[in-house]
Design a protein around this motif. Structure first.
Motif, PDB file in Angstrom:
ATOM      1  N   GLY A   1       0.824  -1.206   0.000  1.00  0.00           N
ATOM      2  CA  GLY A   1       0.000   0.000   0.000  1.00  0.00           C
ATOM      3  C   GLY A   1       0.857   1.255   0.000  1.00  0.00           C
ATOM      4  O   GLY A   1       2.097   1.175  -0.049  1.00  0.00           O
ATOM      5  N   ARG A   2       0.187   2.389   0.041  1.00  0.00           N
ATOM      6  CA  ARG A   2       0.898   3.680  -0.002  1.00  0.00           C
ATOM      7  C   ARG A   2       0.319   4.624   1.030  1.00  0.00           C
ATOM      8  O   ARG A   2      -0.888   4.652   1.238  1.00  0.00           O
ATOM      9  N   GLY A   3       1.196   5.358   1.664  1.00  0.00           N
ATOM     10  CA  GLY A   3       0.694   6.305   2.649  1.00  0.00           C
ATOM     11  C   GLY A   3       1.779   7.247   3.106  1.00  0.00           C
ATOM     12  O   GLY A   3       2.782   7.454   2.409  1.00  0.00           O
ATOM     13  N   LEU A   4       1.534   7.822   4.259  1.00  0.00           N
ATOM     14  CA  LEU A   4       2.481   8.788   4.825  1.00  0.00           C
ATOM     15  C   LEU A   4       2.691   8.464   6.292  1.00  0.00           C
ATOM     16  O   LEU A   4       1.774   7.986   6.974  1.00  0.00           O
ATOM     17  N   LEU A   5       3.895   8.738   6.749  1.00  0.00           N
ATOM     18  CA  LEU A   5       4.199   8.682   8.173  1.00  0.00           C
ATOM     19  C   LEU A   5       4.338  10.134   8.640  1.00  0.00           C
ATOM     20  O   LEU A   5       5.174  10.883   8.119  1.00  0.00           O
ATOM     21  N   LEU A   6       3.463  10.511   9.554  1.00  0.00           N
ATOM     22  CA  LEU A   6       3.493  11.872  10.102  1.00  0.00           C
ATOM     23  C   LEU A   6       4.284  11.839  11.400  1.00  0.00           C
ATOM     24  O   LEU A   6       3.989  11.049  12.304  1.00  0.00           O
ATOM     25  N   LEU A   7       5.302  12.682  11.459  1.00  0.00           N
ATOM     26  CA  LEU A   7       6.182  12.742  12.625  1.00  0.00           C
ATOM     27  C   LEU A   7       6.103  14.149  13.219  1.00  0.00           C
ATOM     28  O   LEU A   7       6.117  15.137  12.470  1.00  0.00           O
ATOM     29  N   GLN A   8       6.047  14.215  14.526  1.00  0.00           N
ATOM     30  CA  GLN A   8       5.979  15.538  15.168  1.00  0.00           C
ATOM     31  C   GLN A   8       6.850  15.546  16.418  1.00  0.00           C
ATOM     32  O   GLN A   8       6.664  14.702  17.305  1.00  0.00           O
TER      33      GLN A   8
ATOM     34  N   CYS B   1       6.480  19.367  12.469  1.00  0.00           N
ATOM     35  CA  CYS B   1       5.991  18.162  11.788  1.00  0.00           C
ATOM     36  C   CYS B   1       6.798  17.905  10.526  1.00  0.00           C
ATOM     37  O   CYS B   1       7.261  18.834   9.871  1.00  0.00           O
ATOM     38  N   ARG B   2       6.915  16.635  10.191  1.00  0.00           N
ATOM     39  CA  ARG B   2       7.411  16.279   8.864  1.00  0.00           C
ATOM     40  C   ARG B   2       6.731  14.996   8.431  1.00  0.00           C
ATOM     41  O   ARG B   2       6.161  14.269   9.252  1.00  0.00           O
ATOM     42  N   LEU B   3       6.777  14.754   7.119  1.00  0.00           N
ATOM     43  CA  LEU B   3       6.107  13.589   6.549  1.00  0.00           C
ATOM     44  C   LEU B   3       7.108  12.756   5.782  1.00  0.00           C
ATOM     45  O   LEU B   3       8.004  13.306   5.131  1.00  0.00           O
ATOM     46  N   GLU B   4       6.963  11.438   5.860  1.00  0.00           N
ATOM     47  CA  GLU B   4       7.750  10.547   5.013  1.00  0.00           C
ATOM     48  C   GLU B   4       6.788   9.683   4.211  1.00  0.00           C
ATOM     49  O   GLU B   4       5.758   9.255   4.740  1.00  0.00           O
TER      50      GLU B   4
ATOM     51  N   ALA C   1       6.510  12.012  18.105  1.00  0.00           N
ATOM     52  CA  ALA C   1       5.193  11.354  17.985  1.00  0.00           C
ATOM     53  C   ALA C   1       5.010  10.882  16.553  1.00  0.00           C
ATOM     54  O   ALA C   1       5.555  11.496  15.625  1.00  0.00           O
ATOM     55  N   HIS C   2       4.257   9.793  16.376  1.00  0.00           N
ATOM     56  CA  HIS C   2       4.135   9.212  15.043  1.00  0.00           C
ATOM     57  C   HIS C   2       2.737   8.675  14.786  1.00  0.00           C
ATOM     58  O   HIS C   2       2.061   8.186  15.692  1.00  0.00           O
ATOM     59  N   ARG C   3       2.356   8.789  13.498  1.00  0.00           N
ATOM     60  CA  ARG C   3       1.017   8.381  13.053  1.00  0.00           C
ATOM     61  C   ARG C   3       1.121   7.958  11.598  1.00  0.00           C
ATOM     62  O   ARG C   3       1.790   8.623  10.802  1.00  0.00           O
ATOM     63  N   LEU C   4       0.427   6.866  11.237  1.00  0.00           N
ATOM     64  CA  LEU C   4       0.362   6.442   9.832  1.00  0.00           C
ATOM     65  C   LEU C   4      -0.910   6.984   9.189  1.00  0.00           C
ATOM     66  O   LEU C   4      -1.972   7.031   9.834  1.00  0.00           O
ATOM     67  N   VAL C   5      -0.812   7.355   7.916  1.00  0.00           N
ATOM     68  CA  VAL C   5      -1.969   7.836   7.156  1.00  0.00           C
ATOM     69  C   VAL C   5      -2.012   7.031   5.854  1.00  0.00           C
ATOM     70  O   VAL C   5      -0.999   6.929   5.154  1.00  0.00           O
ATOM     71  N   ASN C   6      -3.182   6.464   5.547  1.00  0.00           N
ATOM     72  CA  ASN C   6      -3.310   5.702   4.294  1.00  0.00           C
ATOM     73  C   ASN C   6      -3.857   6.619   3.199  1.00  0.00           C
ATOM     74  O   ASN C   6      -5.041   6.972   3.213  1.00  0.00           O
ATOM     75  N   THR C   7      -3.016   6.994   2.263  1.00  0.00           N
ATOM     76  CA  THR C   7      -3.452   7.883   1.170  1.00  0.00           C
ATOM     77  C   THR C   7      -3.755   7.097  -0.105  1.00  0.00           C
ATOM     78  O   THR C   7      -4.048   7.689  -1.142  1.00  0.00           O
TER      79      THR C   7
END
Ligand code: F6R
Ligand code: ZN
Length: 192
Positions: free
Chosen positions: A104-111, A117-120, A135-141
């Protein structure tokens, strides 16, 4: 001759873990009440809507041990906001973690603790070092399930309260063509 044991198996193409008794935790929309920006869109969906599932190998949880788990995050949106995990910082905040994109494809949000914040980008084969105090969170785009492997110290723990209080500074929403856009307060930036 002694027969070598068959260890647990991770299918890197699907993120499916097997060959061991797993510890599983599922998270539904009801568990994340109020996390998404659009309460009306949230109310329009069943609270039982499954958002993600974490399958973990059982560890002993002791000092020096490592946990490993695979997060399977469904594809979908609440309003125009992509499905995401709750997000956390570790209870032992200095403890780092690795994420590995599987499918799959998404983003890792880091703060970080200053709120920066930054995104990978997360994709099959992506490697993400999450330093301590971040802090970290996954986002499914994407349009399919996003699965990512995580490895972290067993003593790290999860602190969900801090980020519930502070909130993440960025949200990832779909633009006019469905492309992921990052919304930071009132500013919207296309990232494709
Ligand atoms: C462990 C870790 C992941 C997450 C998982 C679910 O430290 O970062 O295994 O726990 O992606 O996200 P949360 O825990 O934020 O609901
Ligand atoms: Zn973590």
């Amino acid at each position: 001759m002694m027969t070598p044991m068959i260890p647990p198996i991770l299918d890197f193409a699907t993120g499916k873990l097997g060959g061991a008794e797993l510890v599983e935790k599922s998270t539904t929309l009801a568990d994340l009440q109020g996390l998404f920006a659009d309460p009306r869109a949230e109310a329009a969906l069943s609270p039982d809507t499954p958002l993600y599932r974490v399958a973990m190998l059982p560890g002993n949880g002791g000092e020096g041990d490592l946990n490993m788990g695979v997060t399977h995050l469904e594809a979908g949106m609440i309003g125009n906001e992509f499905f995401m995990t709750r997000g956390h910082i570790h209870a032992r905040a200095e403890q780092a973690e690795y994420y590995f994109g599987l499918c799959g494809r998404g983003l890792l949000l880091l703060q970080d603790m200053a709120g920066v914040c930054r995104l990978e980008q997360v994709f099959p084969g992506s490697v993400h070092h999450i330093p301590g105090h971040v802090a970290h969170r996954l986002v499914n785009t994407g349009e399919t399930q996003l699965s990512a492997l995580a490895v972290w110290p067993a003593i790290a723990g999860h602190d969900y309260r801090l980020m519930a209080e502070r909130g993440f500074g960025l949200r990832v929403v779909a633009g006019k063509e469905g492309e992921p856009c990052v919304v930071s307060s009132e500013v919207s930036v296309s990232i494709t």
